[in-house]
Design a protein around this motif. Structure first.
Motif, mmCIF file in Angstrom:
data_model
loop_
_atom_site.group_PDB
_atom_site.id
_atom_site.type_symbol
_atom_site.label_atom_id
_atom_site.label_comp_id
_atom_site.label_asym_id
_atom_site.label_seq_id
_atom_site.Cartn_x
_atom_site.Cartn_y
_atom_site.Cartn_z
ATOM 1 N N PHE A 1 0.826 -1.203 0.000
ATOM 2 C CA PHE A 1 0.000 0.000 0.000
ATOM 3 C C PHE A 1 0.861 1.253 0.000
ATOM 4 C CE2 PHE A 1 -2.265 3.292 2.473
ATOM 5 C CZ PHE A 1 -3.328 3.520 1.609
ATOM 6 N N TRP A 2 1.909 1.263 0.816
ATOM 7 C CA TRP A 2 2.782 2.434 0.877
ATOM 8 C C TRP A 2 3.473 2.698 -0.458
ATOM 9 C CZ3 TRP A 2 5.742 1.960 6.226
ATOM 10 C CH2 TRP A 2 4.847 2.270 7.257
ATOM 11 N N SER A 3 3.899 1.628 -1.128
ATOM 12 C CA SER A 3 4.654 1.801 -2.373
ATOM 13 C C SER A 3 3.762 1.908 -3.607
ATOM 14 C CB SER A 3 5.614 0.618 -2.557
ATOM 15 O OG SER A 3 4.907 -0.606 -2.613
ATOM 16 N N TRP A 4 2.454 1.769 -3.426
ATOM 17 C CA TRP A 4 1.531 1.815 -4.558
ATOM 18 C C TRP A 4 1.529 3.195 -5.223
ATOM 19 C CZ3 TRP A 4 -0.870 -2.038 -6.990
ATOM 20 C CH2 TRP A 4 -1.901 -1.720 -7.886
ATOM 21 N N ASN A 5 1.425 3.204 -6.521
ATOM 22 C CA ASN A 5 1.364 4.445 -7.299
ATOM 23 C C ASN A 5 2.560 5.343 -7.003
ATOM 24 O OD1 ASN A 5 0.377 6.287 -9.120
ATOM 25 N ND2 ASN A 5 -1.177 7.141 -7.757
ATOM 26 N N ASN A 6 3.742 4.713 -7.005
ATOM 27 C CA ASN A 6 4.994 5.467 -6.853
ATOM 28 C C ASN A 6 5.053 6.201 -5.515
ATOM 29 O OD1 ASN A 6 7.533 6.172 -7.628
ATOM 30 N ND2 ASN A 6 6.902 7.778 -9.068
ATOM 31 N N TRP A 7 4.747 5.467 -4.413
ATOM 32 C CA TRP A 7 4.831 5.930 -3.028
ATOM 33 C C TRP A 7 3.798 6.999 -2.674
ATOM 34 C CZ3 TRP A 7 7.902 2.648 -0.589
ATOM 35 C CH2 TRP A 7 8.980 2.088 -1.283
ATOM 36 N N MET A 8 2.748 7.105 -3.429
ATOM 37 C CA MET A 8 1.749 8.147 -3.204
ATOM 38 C C MET A 8 1.092 8.041 -1.832
ATOM 39 S SD MET A 8 0.137 10.798 -4.507
ATOM 40 C CE MET A 8 0.410 10.663 -6.275
ATOM 41 N N TYR A 9 0.943 6.802 -1.303
ATOM 42 C CA TYR A 9 0.196 6.602 -0.065
ATOM 43 C C TYR A 9 1.087 6.389 1.152
ATOM 44 C CZ TYR A 9 -3.482 5.953 -3.497
ATOM 45 O OH TYR A 9 -4.348 6.130 -4.538
ATOM 46 N N HIS A 10 2.370 6.582 0.992
ATOM 47 C CA HIS A 10 3.279 6.450 2.134
ATOM 48 C C HIS A 10 3.041 7.620 3.105
ATOM 49 C CE1 HIS A 10 6.972 6.133 4.501
ATOM 50 N NE2 HIS A 10 7.141 4.917 3.978
ATOM 51 N N PRO A 11 3.058 7.372 4.431
ATOM 52 C CA PRO A 11 2.835 8.474 5.395
ATOM 53 C C PRO A 11 3.772 9.652 5.202
ATOM 54 C CG PRO A 11 2.751 6.356 6.514
ATOM 55 C CD PRO A 11 3.175 6.072 5.108
ATOM 56 N N LEU A 12 5.032 9.392 4.847
ATOM 57 C CA LEU A 12 5.976 10.483 4.621
ATOM 58 C C LEU A 12 5.563 11.317 3.422
ATOM 59 C CD1 LEU A 12 8.562 12.023 5.176
ATOM 60 C CD2 LEU A 12 9.833 10.240 3.949
ATOM 61 N N ALA A 13 5.099 10.665 2.350
ATOM 62 C CA ALA A 13 4.648 11.398 1.166
ATOM 63 C C ALA A 13 3.420 12.244 1.489
ATOM 64 C CB ALA A 13 4.342 10.424 0.032
ATOM 65 N N LYS A 14 2.526 11.726 2.337
ATOM 66 C CA LYS A 14 1.333 12.492 2.715
ATOM 67 C C LYS A 14 1.704 13.730 3.521
ATOM 68 C CE LYS A 14 -1.852 8.545 2.745
ATOM 69 N NZ LYS A 14 -2.762 7.714 3.579
ATOM 70 N N VAL A 15 2.673 13.591 4.432
ATOM 71 C CA VAL A 15 3.109 14.753 5.212
ATOM 72 C C VAL A 15 3.761 15.790 4.309
ATOM 73 C CG1 VAL A 15 4.676 15.535 7.029
ATOM 74 C CG2 VAL A 15 3.358 13.448 7.353
ATOM 75 N N LEU A 16 4.617 15.342 3.393
ATOM 76 C CA LEU A 16 5.263 16.278 2.468
ATOM 77 C C LEU A 16 4.231 16.961 1.579
ATOM 78 C CD1 LEU A 16 8.331 14.105 1.394
ATOM 79 C CD2 LEU A 16 8.377 16.129 2.844
ATOM 80 N N GLY A 17 3.159 16.245 1.246
ATOM 81 C CA GLY A 17 2.109 16.837 0.419
ATOM 82 C C GLY A 17 1.266 17.850 1.150
ATOM 83 N N SER A 18 1.359 17.896 2.487
ATOM 84 C CA SER A 18 0.575 18.869 3.246
ATOM 85 C C SER A 18 1.173 20.265 3.196
ATOM 86 C CB SER A 18 0.457 18.419 4.703
ATOM 87 O OG SER A 18 1.728 18.451 5.351
ATOM 88 N N PHE A 19 2.411 20.367 2.728
ATOM 89 C CA PHE A 19 3.035 21.676 2.563
ATOM 90 C C PHE A 19 2.699 22.215 1.168
ATOM 91 C CE2 PHE A 19 5.609 19.288 5.591
ATOM 92 C CZ PHE A 19 5.638 20.172 6.664
ATOM 93 N N ASN A 20 3.076 23.422 0.906
ATOM 94 C CA ASN A 20 2.728 24.054 -0.373
ATOM 95 C C ASN A 20 3.366 23.315 -1.546
ATOM 96 O OD1 ASN A 20 1.306 26.048 0.986
ATOM 97 N ND2 ASN A 20 3.088 27.380 1.178
ATOM 98 N N GLY A 21 2.548 23.016 -2.528
ATOM 99 C CA GLY A 21 3.045 22.381 -3.733
ATOM 100 C C GLY A 21 2.985 20.869 -3.672
ATOM 101 N N PRO A 22 3.325 20.183 -4.780
ATOM 102 C CA PRO A 22 3.349 18.721 -4.823
ATOM 103 C C PRO A 22 4.373 18.162 -3.838
ATOM 104 C CG PRO A 22 3.468 19.683 -7.026
ATOM 105 C CD PRO A 22 3.680 20.801 -6.065
ATOM 106 N N TRP A 23 4.125 16.937 -3.365
ATOM 107 C CA TRP A 23 5.001 16.381 -2.343
ATOM 108 C C TRP A 23 6.402 16.116 -2.886
ATOM 109 C CZ3 TRP A 23 7.529 11.660 -2.204
ATOM 110 C CH2 TRP A 23 7.135 10.691 -3.120
ATOM 111 N N ARG A 24 6.525 15.833 -4.166
ATOM 112 C CA ARG A 24 7.846 15.584 -4.730
ATOM 113 C C ARG A 24 8.691 16.860 -4.794
ATOM 114 N NH1 ARG A 24 8.945 10.759 -6.300
ATOM 115 N NH2 ARG A 24 7.304 9.216 -6.693
ATOM 116 N N ALA A 25 8.039 17.999 -4.991
ATOM 117 C CA ALA A 25 8.780 19.266 -4.972
ATOM 118 C C ALA A 25 9.303 19.544 -3.567
ATOM 119 C CB ALA A 25 7.873 20.398 -5.448
ATOM 120 N N THR A 26 8.465 19.284 -2.557
ATOM 121 C CA THR A 26 8.912 19.457 -1.172
ATOM 122 C C THR A 26 10.020 18.466 -0.836
ATOM 123 O OG1 THR A 26 6.654 20.124 -0.598
ATOM 124 C CG2 THR A 26 8.145 19.602 1.211
ATOM 125 N N ALA A 27 9.882 17.221 -1.324
ATOM 126 C CA ALA A 27 10.919 16.214 -1.095
ATOM 127 C C ALA A 27 12.245 16.647 -1.703
ATOM 128 C CB ALA A 27 10.479 14.875 -1.685
#
Length: 376
Positions: free
Chosen positions: A115-141
């Motif tokens: 589940f965490w690695s599904w859709n290129n890590w979209m559902y990982h808790p870390l990705a969700k936290v990064l997505g809560s900041f401004n912009g896409p989570w990959r930009a924040t990463a």
């Protein structure tokens, strides 16, 4: 040793190994018996790809830890053949129930990892936290990765159960076995919850104090988390943080030997005779040691008669601030004899003229043009 004793010793040894594998002590880390070392090639480089590294590390850690109960069943079947662990039809009800629980634990671990690695890590808790900041989570990463590569970040030298603490220019980060907590520095409130004291440290064989610091973000998607920091690292992490650390409970923080000396050094210098700049003298420039504060220290031979003693007159212009001069003085002392520091001497960092603590004079009312404050 009979069969029962063998089984008992094996059970104790295996679960001790499992506990150490989950929360590895120094011996396990040095021996490479950690998830990070065993799957080093799969995880990649933490320094180059911090977010990606921990996405993979936390996922594979869940799988490895969930496989430990089943591992006990399989290895136990080899050690004790009379238990019939590989032939469940002839095993007891307890063995069958344990096998079912162990398989379910591994199955759930694999489901979580998938589940965490599904859709290129979209559902990982870390990705969700990064997505809560401004912009896409990959930009924040990407922003986190760039800051983590810098050498001036704070990295805790002490770890508990494999957890680590990092503070970059913009982020406060805590990594643990199954998750990564991070918060933006501009949006956090920090406070000391309590102090944990131990009479002896395993590493240093001396008394040690740990501070529990709560990090609370105004971002509701970021859950509060705590940092366990050695009191000797408190000054370093405090300097790197942009927000102040509130000590509402007035916890007494044990300082390092250098911090204690620097405090005593400042107290003595403030009662020394001040040095007043001549009216035609230019304003002091930035301290050449830290380039952060304005130079507010002048070395003048004040301790003895000018023709007597080891101290010498220094003719250098003010080039150092009080903090840097105190650190320089401490670094030139015999580190194994701290009781002699206050009465010792050191060479001027510029001209090497010898001076003692009584020769350090503060320049009052030095104006900091950058900060608009007066330093004394």
């Amino acid at each position: 040793m009979n069969e029962f004793q063998v089984e008992f010793v094996f059970a104790i040894a295996y679960w001790l190994f499992a506990v150490c594998f989950i929360a590895p002590p120094d011996a396990f880390r040095n021996g490479g018996l950690t998830v990070q070392n065993l799957f080093d090639k799969f995880l990649g480089s933490e320094q180059m790809d911090f977010v990606g590294y921990h996405l993979r590390r936390t996922t594979i850690t869940v799988v490895c830890h969930s496989a430990l109960p089943l591992g006990y069943h399989l290895v136990g079947g080899v050690v004790s053949e009379n238990l019939n662990l590989f032939n469940l039809c002839y095993s007891g009800l307890i063995v069958q129930a344990y096998f079912a629980v162990a398989v379910c634990a591994l199955f759930l671990g694999c489901c979580v990892a998938s589940f965490w690695s599904w859709n290129n890590w979209m559902y990982h808790p870390l990705a969700k936290v990064l997505g809560s900041f401004n912009g896409p989570w990959r930009a924040t990463a990407s922003s986190v990765n760039i800051e983590f590569r810098r050498i001036d970040k704070f990295c805790s030298r002490t770890s508990t159960g494999g957890s680590r603490i990092y503070v970059t220019d913009s982020w406060v980060i805590k990594t643990s076995a199954y998750r990564v907590d991070l918060a933006h520095q501009q949006n956090v409130h920090l406070r000391i919850l309590q102090a944990e004291e131990h009479p002896m440290s395993i590493e240093t064989q001396t008394a040690v104090q740990f501070l529990w610091i709560e990090v609370q973000s105004i971002n509701v998607a970021v859950k509060p988390f705590t940092l366990r920091v050695n009191s000797t690292e408190y000054g370093d992490i405090k300097d790197k943080l942009q927000s102040p650390i509130r000590n509402a409970r007035s916890v007494v923080i044990h300082q390092t030997l250098s911090d204690q000396f620097l405090k005593a050094f400042k107290e003595q210098v403030t009662i020394n005779q001040p040095y007043f700049l001549p009216s035609d003298a230019p304003e002091p420039e930035r301290c050449v040691g830290c380039m952060a504060q304005v130079s507010n220290i002048k070395l003048m031979k004040m301790c003895r008669d000018p023709t007597d003693g080891d101290c010498q007159q220094c003719f250098c212009r003010p080039m150092w601030c009080l903090d840097c001069m105190g650190k320089w003085f401490a670094s030139r002392q015999e580190q194994s004899q701290p009781e002699t520091w206050m009465g010792s001497s050191a060479p001027c960092p510029t001209c090497r003229a010898k001076f003692c603590l009584l020769d350090v004079c503060v320049i009052p009312n030095v104006h900091d043009t950058a900060n608009g404050t007066n330093q004394s």
